[in-house]
Design a protein around this motif. Structure first.
Motif, PDB file in Angstrom:
ATOM      1  N   ALA B  17      27.736 -14.040  -4.312  1.00 56.18           N
ATOM      2  CA  ALA B  17      27.118 -12.935  -3.579  1.00 56.18           C
ATOM      3  C   ALA B  17      27.900 -11.662  -3.893  1.00 56.18           C
ATOM      4  CB  ALA B  17      27.155 -13.212  -2.081  1.00 56.18           C
ATOM      5  N   ARG B  18      27.266 -10.520  -3.629  1.00 56.55           N
ATOM      6  CA  ARG B  18      27.947  -9.262  -3.965  1.00 56.55           C
ATOM      7  C   ARG B  18      29.351  -9.190  -3.382  1.00 56.55           C
ATOM      8  NH1 ARG B  18      25.178  -3.756  -2.052  1.00 56.55           N
ATOM      9  NH2 ARG B  18      23.722  -4.268  -3.733  1.00 56.55           N
ATOM     10  N   GLU B  19      29.487  -9.571  -2.118  1.00 59.92           N
ATOM     11  CA  GLU B  19      30.790  -9.428  -1.451  1.00 59.92           C
ATOM     12  C   GLU B  19      31.815 -10.447  -1.943  1.00 59.92           C
ATOM     13  OE1 GLU B  19      27.910  -9.989  -0.040  1.00 59.92           O
ATOM     14  OE2 GLU B  19      28.007 -11.765   1.267  1.00 59.92           O
ATOM     15  N   GLU B  20      31.359 -11.408  -2.725  1.00 67.21           N
ATOM     16  CA  GLU B  20      32.302 -12.385  -3.287  1.00 67.21           C
ATOM     17  C   GLU B  20      32.848 -11.950  -4.650  1.00 67.21           C
ATOM     18  OE1 GLU B  20      30.482 -16.582  -1.533  1.00 67.21           O
ATOM     19  OE2 GLU B  20      29.589 -15.689  -3.340  1.00 67.21           O
ATOM     20  N   ILE B  21      32.263 -10.918  -5.216  1.00 66.85           N
ATOM     21  CA  ILE B  21      32.698 -10.457  -6.546  1.00 66.85           C
ATOM     22  C   ILE B  21      34.082  -9.828  -6.438  1.00 66.85           C
ATOM     23  CG2 ILE B  21      32.190  -8.836  -8.430  1.00 66.85           C
ATOM     24  CD1 ILE B  21      29.201  -9.212  -7.772  1.00 66.85           C
ATOM     25  N   ARG B  22      34.976 -10.216  -7.335  1.00 69.82           N
ATOM     26  CA  ARG B  22      36.339  -9.690  -7.320  1.00 69.82           C
ATOM     27  C   ARG B  22      36.621  -8.903  -8.595  1.00 69.82           C
ATOM     28  NH1 ARG B  22      35.566 -10.573  -3.142  1.00 69.82           N
ATOM     29  NH2 ARG B  22      36.563 -11.854  -1.553  1.00 69.82           N
ATOM     30  N   LEU B  23      37.306  -7.796  -8.422  1.00 68.34           N
ATOM     31  CA  LEU B  23      37.658  -6.956  -9.566  1.00 68.34           C
ATOM     32  C   LEU B  23      38.381  -7.761 -10.643  1.00 68.34           C
ATOM     33  CD1 LEU B  23      37.927  -4.174 -10.921  1.00 68.34           C
ATOM     34  CD2 LEU B  23      40.010  -3.814  -9.572  1.00 68.34           C
ATOM     35  N   GLU B  24      39.330  -8.612 -10.225  1.00 69.17           N
ATOM     36  CA  GLU B  24      40.101  -9.390 -11.197  1.00 69.17           C
ATOM     37  C   GLU B  24      39.163 -10.274 -12.039  1.00 69.17           C
ATOM     38  OE1 GLU B  24      40.689  -9.052  -8.015  1.00 69.17           O
ATOM     39  OE2 GLU B  24      42.838  -8.854  -7.586  1.00 69.17           O
ATOM     40  N   GLY B  25      38.171 -10.859 -11.389  1.00 75.92           N
ATOM     41  CA  GLY B  25      37.222 -11.715 -12.097  1.00 75.92           C
ATOM     42  C   GLY B  25      36.373 -10.925 -13.082  1.00 75.92           C
ATOM     43  N   VAL B  26      35.958  -9.732 -12.656  1.00 75.79           N
ATOM     44  CA  VAL B  26      35.165  -8.868 -13.539  1.00 75.79           C
ATOM     45  C   VAL B  26      35.995  -8.482 -14.768  1.00 75.79           C
ATOM     46  CG1 VAL B  26      34.078  -6.586 -13.727  1.00 75.79           C
ATOM     47  CG2 VAL B  26      33.687  -7.994 -11.692  1.00 75.79           C
ATOM     48  N   LEU B  27      37.258  -8.123 -14.536  1.00 79.60           N
ATOM     49  CA  LEU B  27      38.109  -7.707 -15.655  1.00 79.60           C
ATOM     50  C   LEU B  27      38.398  -8.889 -16.583  1.00 79.60           C
ATOM     51  CD1 LEU B  27      40.599  -5.266 -13.875  1.00 79.60           C
ATOM     52  CD2 LEU B  27      38.400  -4.778 -14.979  1.00 79.60           C
ATOM     53  N   HIS B  28      38.603 -10.062 -15.984  1.00 79.37           N
ATOM     54  CA  HIS B  28      38.791 -11.242 -16.830  1.00 79.37           C
ATOM     55  C   HIS B  28      37.538 -11.489 -17.682  1.00 79.37           C
ATOM     56  CE1 HIS B  28      39.676 -15.193 -18.322  1.00 79.37           C
ATOM     57  NE2 HIS B  28      38.574 -15.647 -17.786  1.00 79.37           N
ATOM     58  N   ALA B  29      36.390 -11.378 -17.071  1.00 83.69           N
ATOM     59  CA  ALA B  29      35.141 -11.615 -17.807  1.00 83.69           C
ATOM     60  C   ALA B  29      35.019 -10.656 -18.987  1.00 83.69           C
ATOM     61  CB  ALA B  29      33.940 -11.464 -16.867  1.00 83.69           C
TER      62      ALA B  29
END
Lengths: 121, 121
Positions: B17-29
């Motif tokens: 869900a939107r609120e579960e998205i983490r910056l660290e995960g986005v940057l890792h991706a």
């Protein structure tokens, strides 16, 4: 007897030149919560260098050393020895030349997330 | 005989869900060149969904599938089945609400690097 090596250069740590810095490496470096926290603290210091011992991270000393190395090898920070202390500074100018606005944007995103999740701002 | 499962929901893929998205995960991706390339192509498509088969990456099919999964599980893309095709779209609105300006800044940095390194823009 070998001649004494120059005190400074023998302890110099390897850093990528500006043109060797890669976006993917920077993003990988910042994809870890501890490393993101280190970078936020360095950014809050407004250009001041901070010693590794300044950072009180909830991980072992060897893990802390690892995190600083990843940040250095990706080009996010510069590490230099000053006397017995290893000092750390953001490579803000290099990053700003390569990727204008990116570091500010990443720091803003990290600050926003910290506020949202109720972590220390 | 088992009753037929609903065609759509049985094939739904898990998304944060939107609120579960983490910056660290986005940057890792985005810290992988292939995944960064996928995101740039999706961004260039101006909101259009693209099928996985649209992307002609120099990696195996299973590696490609892995990259799309990392992008989906980090919240960067949404993947839905449409008929036999798995379609991919950027979660631009979710990312813009969480981290205003970040995606644009990352795409600009990626474009700048591609130009600088002489890769396909």
């Amino acid at each position: 007897m070998r001649p004494a090596a120059p005190v400074t250069s023998s302890r110099d740590l390897p850093h990528p030149a500006r043109e060797e810095i890669r976006l993917e490496g920077v993003l990988h470096a910042l994809s870890d919560p501890m490393r993101l926290r280190i970078v936020r603290e360095l950014a809050a210091g407004a250009g001041d260098e901070l010693s590794c011992s300044h950072f009180d991270l909830p991980v072992t000393k060897s893990t802390t050393t690892h995190h600083f190395r990843v940040l250095r090898e990706s080009g996010v920070i510069r590490q230099v020895y000053r006397g017995t202390a290893k000092m750390n500074g953001l490579r803000q100018e290099d990053l700003d030349v390569l990727f204008p606005g990116l570091l500010a944007s990443l720091l803003a995103a990290a600050g926003r997330q910290a506020t949202r999740l109720g972590a220390a701002g």
